[in-house]
Design a protein around this motif. Structure first.
Motif, PDB file in Angstrom:
ATOM      1  N   GLU A   8      -9.944  -3.896   1.433  1.00 32.90           N
ATOM      2  CA  GLU A   8      -9.394  -4.412   0.172  1.00 32.90           C
ATOM      3  C   GLU A   8     -10.468  -4.449  -0.913  1.00 32.90           C
ATOM      4  O   GLU A   8     -10.199  -4.154  -2.072  1.00 32.90           O
TER       5      GLU A   8
ATOM      6  N   HIS B 129      -4.197  -9.402  -1.840  1.00 32.03           N
ATOM      7  CA  HIS B 129      -4.365  -9.060  -0.415  1.00 32.03           C
ATOM      8  C   HIS B 129      -5.677  -9.629   0.123  1.00 32.03           C
ATOM      9  O   HIS B 129      -5.707 -10.216   1.198  1.00 32.03           O
TER      10      HIS B 129
ATOM     11  N   GLU C  14      -4.273  -5.852  -4.853  1.00 29.26           N
ATOM     12  CA  GLU C  14      -5.411  -5.773  -3.920  1.00 29.26           C
ATOM     13  C   GLU C  14      -6.190  -7.091  -3.919  1.00 29.26           C
ATOM     14  O   GLU C  14      -6.660  -7.539  -2.880  1.00 29.26           O
TER      15      GLU C  14
ATOM     16  N   GLU D 276       0.841  -1.214   0.000  1.00 28.94           N
ATOM     17  CA  GLU D 276       0.000   0.000   0.000  1.00 28.94           C
ATOM     18  C   GLU D 276       0.872   1.259   0.000  1.00 28.94           C
ATOM     19  O   GLU D 276       0.518   2.264  -0.623  1.00 28.94           O
TER      20      GLU D 276
HETATM   21 FE   LIG Z   1      -4.447  -3.826  -0.372  1.00 29.55          FE
END
Ligand SMILES: [Fe+2]
Ligand SMILES: [Fe+2]
Length: 163
Positions: free
Chosen positions: A117, A150, A147, A75
């Motif tokens: 996310e 994640h 993302e 990030e």
């Molecule tokens: Fe993320």
């Protein structure tokens, strides 16, 4: 994109975040949709960075802590890179931050991270849909893919623990 649509993104897609007390609304609405959404993405990334720092501190399990800190490092890169993109475009990168979310138990913390996310995924999809983003397609596609990774890691961790 109309103001109403931007507000829909602010209030609809980014459900895990609330509008900052001093949202730079005037700054946002005077520029292009691409720049507006990039600034929204930077704020979102800043919020995620602090949220991950907080959650990594609250959580004892080393495996989960490492995932949160690894996501956080991504990030930081996303926020830095979008800042550079806005500078190249002659725009002013925001320093506003979406309020990070915290919680009282592991499951709740992970759910907050997953919903952050999901909001990031929707936001990068929106940016990729804009023709102005074509110049930076590789960057935004890369952010989107990160993302998605994640979210998958967090969902896996969350599914492995009971409430
Ligand atoms: Fe993320
Ligand atoms: Fe990100």
């Amino acid at each position: 994109m109309k103001r109403r649509e931007i507000l829909k993104i602010l209030f609809g897609s980014l459900t895990s975040f609330v509008i900052p007390v001093k949202a730079p609304a005037e700054q946002i609405f005077n520029t292009t949709t691409f720049i507006n959404l990039c600034n929204l993405a930077i704020s979102h990334e800043y919020g995620a960075i602090i949220q991950y720092i907080n959650h990594a501190g609250l959580i004892n399990q080393k495996k989960i802590k490492n995932v949160l800190l690894s996501n956080m490092r991504d990030e930081i890169y996303h926020a830095r890179r979008i800042t550079e993109i806005l500078i190249k475009e002659g725009a002013t990168p925001t320093v506003a931050m979406w309020p990070p979310q915290t919680g009282k138990n592991l499951k709740q913390l992970l759910e907050e991270d997953i919903s952050g996310e999901e909001a990031a995924i929707r936001l990068y999809q929106q940016i990729l849909d804009l023709k102005e983003s074509s110049k930076y397609r590789d960057d935004f596609q890369f952010f989107l893919n990160r993302e998605i990774t994640h979210r998958s890691r967090l969902v896996e961790l969350s599914n492995a623990i009971s409430r």
